[in-house]
Design an enzyme around this catalytic site. Structure first.
Site: not given
Length: 375
Positions: A132, A203, A340
């Site tokens: 991430h 997210h 996502e």
């Protein structure tokens, strides 16, 4: 004397309006002043978007996050359908991606490195593999924000060359727009001054029942994806693209999320539930529905449209009731689901995957739409 009195009354009225604005409570129950603070000489705020149908979305510039999203059920009742906190202090305190814009790279890059144009870049994060976007990631950045109009907010960020080990000064823009057909459209743009890699996504954790004390396992899911990208036993993508047919990942005909989630399946055993990227059948086609989620109790539906080639389905397996969010609810495992929309994990090291390379002179553009309706 009369003029002075008029001016004084006007001043009092303006101050009163300012105080009201400072303490305004949103439809979702959030107080705007709980999102106003200053950290490292950066100011945070809450931006309230509304459409003509009474829907409301709240966005903060810390992490360019969606904080709340009010959507109607079959009876017209507005309820919040995304996880989040009710103050900026909790977003800063807890490392959690609720509603955030994740970057520079959502998902894992294996061994925290990649090679581009014969140059190898070592990325900065925790553990063996970067995830991430590493440290710092875009979810932990203070974005500049401009409320464009009642239904839109634009957030911008400049990520300097070398941040988290990624090359290139990257300029990113995210536009949230709440439309009058009850959709939240998220548009991304980015440019760079050096060749780099980029994989942006939102997210948000959804529960379209409007009740985060219940799981999403009874909600019906359809995904327009015939293939997926599997993991090894360490949750690292293998580089394969395999058919979903005959597996718990086949949502080409609708199944409830919980119908097969506990099967003794090697992929599900690695992640403790769904936490996988499905390869969409029509990458780049924003007009074709990628995902349909239906909540039979509330009657709400959520359709997802995207220009991205994949959608990562995550059933919040890692939530354990340890984080208390809005309305005092402790978010438990499988009480939400993430969609996502993205390119694939480890694409910079997997040439068979769609490319995530961005070069000077090019503009990265991506769009995802979360559209709400009723059954």
């Amino acid at each position: 004397m009369g003029i002075r009195n008029t001016a004084w009354i006007a001043t009092i009225a303006l101050l009163s309006y300012s105080c009201i604005q400072e303490n305004v409570q949103t439809l979702s129950g959030l107080y705007v002043n709980n999102f106003r603070t200053e950290v490292q000489e950066k100011s945070t705020d809450l931006y309230v978007l509304r459409n003509n149908n009474g829907m409301e979305a709240c966005v903060t510039n810390y992490g360019a996050r969606l904080v709340s999203l009010m959507a109607p059920d079959r009876n017209g009742k507005m309820e919040d359908v995304v996880c989040g906190f009710d103050s900026i202090s909790d977003y800063i305190k807890y490392t959690q991606n609720f509603g955030s814009t994740v970057g520079r790279y959502i998902g894992r890059i294996l061994n925290s490195s990649f090679t581009l144009d014969s140059v190898t870049y070592q990325l900065q994060g925790t553990g063996k593999h970067i995830s991430h976007g590493g440290t710092p990631g875009f979810a932990n950045c203070f974005w500049n924000a401009e409320q464009v109009d009642e239904s839109s907010v634009r957030l911008t960020l400049v990520s300097p060359d070398g941040e988290s080990g990624f090359p290139g000064t990257l300029t990113v823009q995210v536009l949230y727009h709440l439309t009058n057909d009850n959709a939240l459209a998220i548009n991304y743009e980015a440019t760079t001054d050096k060749p780099t890699v980029l994989n942006l996504s939102n997210h948000s954790f959804f529960n379209i029942s409007g009740n985060f004390n219940t799981t999403v396992e009874d909600q019906l899911l359809y995904v327009d994806a015939n293939t997926y990208t599997p993991y090894d036993d360490q949750k690292c993508v293998t580089g394969e693209i395999l058919p979903v047919q005959g597996t718990p990942f086949d949502f080409t005909t609708p199944h409830t999320i919980g119908e097969r989630i506990n099967e003794n399946n090697a992929q599900l055993n690695v992640t403790g539930g769904y936490d996988h990227n499905l390869v969409l059948n029509a990458p780049g086609d924003i007009t074709r529905m990628a995902v349909l989620l239906t909540g039979k109790k509330s009657g709400r539906t959520l359709q997802v449209y995207t220009t991205e080639p994949g959608v990562h389905i995550y059933t919040s397996n890692g939530l354990r009731g340890l984080l208390t969010g809005k309305q005092g609810i402790a978010y438990g495992s499988r009480t939400s689901v993430c969609f996502e929309t993205q390119h694939f994990s480890d694409s910079p090291n997997q040439p068979q995957f769609p490319s995530t390379t961005l070069r000077p002179g090019e503009k990265f553009e991506s769009c995802t739409i979360f559209k709400f309706g009723v059954e």
